[in-house]
Design an enzyme around this catalytic site. Structure first.
Site, PDB file in Angstrom:
ATOM      1  CE  LYS A 125     -56.146 -26.111  34.056  1.00  0.00           C
ATOM      2  NZ  LYS A 125     -55.884 -26.045  35.490  1.00  0.00           N
TER       3      LYS A 125
ATOM      4  CG  LEU B 140     -59.712 -22.876  36.513  1.00  0.00           C
ATOM      5  CD1 LEU B 140     -59.039 -21.985  35.478  1.00  0.00           C
ATOM      6  CD2 LEU B 140     -58.957 -24.185  36.630  1.00  0.00           C
TER       7      LEU B 140
ATOM      8  CE1 TYR C 169     -52.488 -24.168  34.423  1.00  0.00           C
ATOM      9  CE2 TYR C 169     -52.555 -26.548  34.603  1.00  0.00           C
ATOM     10  CZ  TYR C 169     -52.689 -25.303  35.175  1.00  0.00           C
ATOM     11  OH  TYR C 169     -53.034 -25.205  36.502  1.00  0.00           O
TER      12      TYR C 169
ATOM     13  CD  GLU D 144     -59.438 -21.072  42.308  1.00  0.00           C
ATOM     14  OE1 GLU D 144     -59.979 -21.999  41.693  1.00  0.00           O
ATOM     15  OE2 GLU D 144     -58.965 -20.072  41.743  1.00  0.00           O
TER      16      GLU D 144
HETATM   17  N1  PMP Z   1     -58.845 -24.152  40.686  1.00  0.00           N
HETATM   18  C1  PMP Z   1     -57.542 -24.070  40.373  1.00  0.00           C
HETATM   19  C2  PMP Z   1     -56.760 -22.886  40.812  1.00  0.00           C
HETATM   20  C3  PMP Z   1     -56.928 -25.117  39.652  1.00  0.00           C
HETATM   21  O1  PMP Z   1     -55.621 -25.034  39.332  1.00  0.00           O
HETATM   22  C4  PMP Z   1     -57.694 -26.248  39.279  1.00  0.00           C
HETATM   23  C5  PMP Z   1     -57.083 -27.413  38.536  1.00  0.00           C
HETATM   24  N2  PMP Z   1     -56.294 -27.068  37.489  1.00  0.00           N
HETATM   25  C6  PMP Z   1     -59.051 -26.280  39.628  1.00  0.00           C
HETATM   26  C7  PMP Z   1     -59.589 -25.205  40.329  1.00  0.00           C
HETATM   27  C8  PMP Z   1     -59.927 -27.444  39.268  1.00  0.00           C
HETATM   28  O2  PMP Z   1     -60.231 -27.443  37.901  1.00  0.00           O
HETATM   29  P1  PMP Z   1     -60.584 -28.812  37.138  1.00  0.00           P
HETATM   30  O3  PMP Z   1     -61.736 -29.409  37.881  1.00  0.00           O
HETATM   31  O4  PMP Z   1     -60.965 -28.368  35.791  1.00  0.00           O
HETATM   32  O5  PMP Z   1     -59.366 -29.646  37.202  1.00  0.00           O
END
Ligand code: PMP
Length: 285
Positions: A149, A205, A32, A181
């Protein structure tokens, strides 16, 4: 009622139906993206499209839609639903074969692609950004390919519930003594003029917001250190914050009950939030 997109059709949300054999439903075999909308425009669409392609490739999944068509679908959903501020959720799965099986279905099985909008009129002016959020630390019990993701979000969901039960807003996950994270965001600490965030790898991620914020921080003459840090180091830091597409830069004022710095929203997180919002709006499409 929202208009949503399913496999080539724009439908009222109650009419968009997916098979019980869909691999996303049975196996979490899907990926996603969430792209933010400000002023009716998409923030960092390219970054999300590139990461989507990478997630699909890492799982040996095809991509059922071209980048141009994907942009068109995003724009049509923004238009049809009158979104000024909010998010577009996109999910692609390996599709619905005619039975449940661990083995992947034949390559020609049509994939499932779904997009829907989430209207959030106060996304940019979120009052929480002035208070900051409180986090707890929890053990990171996710699988080892967090750089992909996937829709396998049960542990992050449990983490949010653990935070809520503790009277907090989110959880920072810890593995081998170091913060990986947040449950749905990247984690940072600030010491002096230095911003510290975990280095990229399979453990986290690769946030699209992370990439942009680190670029803006360097341009603003801040030092950036991409390395692991512990909860103790974070509690002793001057500031802490998280980033994600929908929270932008969000200050963290408490970690496991200990105030970070003054316990108030810090100057660097506030400045980075402003820079991020200003610069992202300028290049939104
Ligand atoms: N880490 C994780 C585990 C996440 O789910 C997300 C957001 N989907 C992020 C980091 C941040 O990613 P982004 O800045 O691309 O939204």
């Amino acid at each position: 009622m929202r208009t949503v997109y399913l496999n080539g059709d724009y439908l009222p949300e109650t009419e968009a139906k997916v098979s019980i054999f869909d691999r996303g439903f049975l196996m979490a075999d899907g990926v996603y993206e969430v792209t933010t909308v400000l002023d009716g425009k998409l923030i960092d669409f390219d970054g999300h499209a590139v990461r989507l392609q990478r997630s699909l490739s890492e799982l040996g999944m095809g991509n059922p839609i071209s980048k141009d068509d994907l942009l068109e679908v995003h724009r049509e959903l923004i238009r049809a639903n009158g979104i000024e501020q909010g998010m577009i959720y996109l999910q692609i799965t390996r599709g619905a074969p005619d039975d449940r099986d661990f083995a992947y279905p034949p390559e020609d099985t049509p994939q499932t692609i779904v997009l829907f909008t989430q209207n959030k009129p106060t996304l940019a002016d979120n009052p929480v950004a002035k208070q900051g959020i409180k986090v707890i630390s929890i053990d990171d019990q996710r699988w080892a390919r967090r750089d992909i993701k996937t829709v396998q979000l049960l542990y992050p969901s449990m983490g949010k519930m653990m935070a809520k039960a503790a009277g907090c807003d989110d959880a920072w996950m810890v593995e081998d003594g170091a913060v990986t994270e947040g449950t749905s965001n990247n984690a940072y600490i600030v010491k002096g003029n230095t911003i510290i965030t975990r280095n990229l790898g399979n453990e986290i991620l690769h946030g699209i917001t992370r990439a942009a914020v680190l670029r803006f921080a360097r341009e603003a003459q801040m030092n950036v250190e991409e390395r692991s840090f512990t909860i103790a180091e974070a509690q002793a830091a001057d500031e802490a914050f998280i980033t994600s597409a929908s929270t932008f830069v969000m200050p963290v004022v408490e970690i496991d009950g200990a105030a970070v710095g003054t316990g108030k929203v810090g100057a660097i997180a506030t400045r980075l939030r402003e820079i991020y919002l200003d610069e992202s709006r300028k290049v939104a499409i």
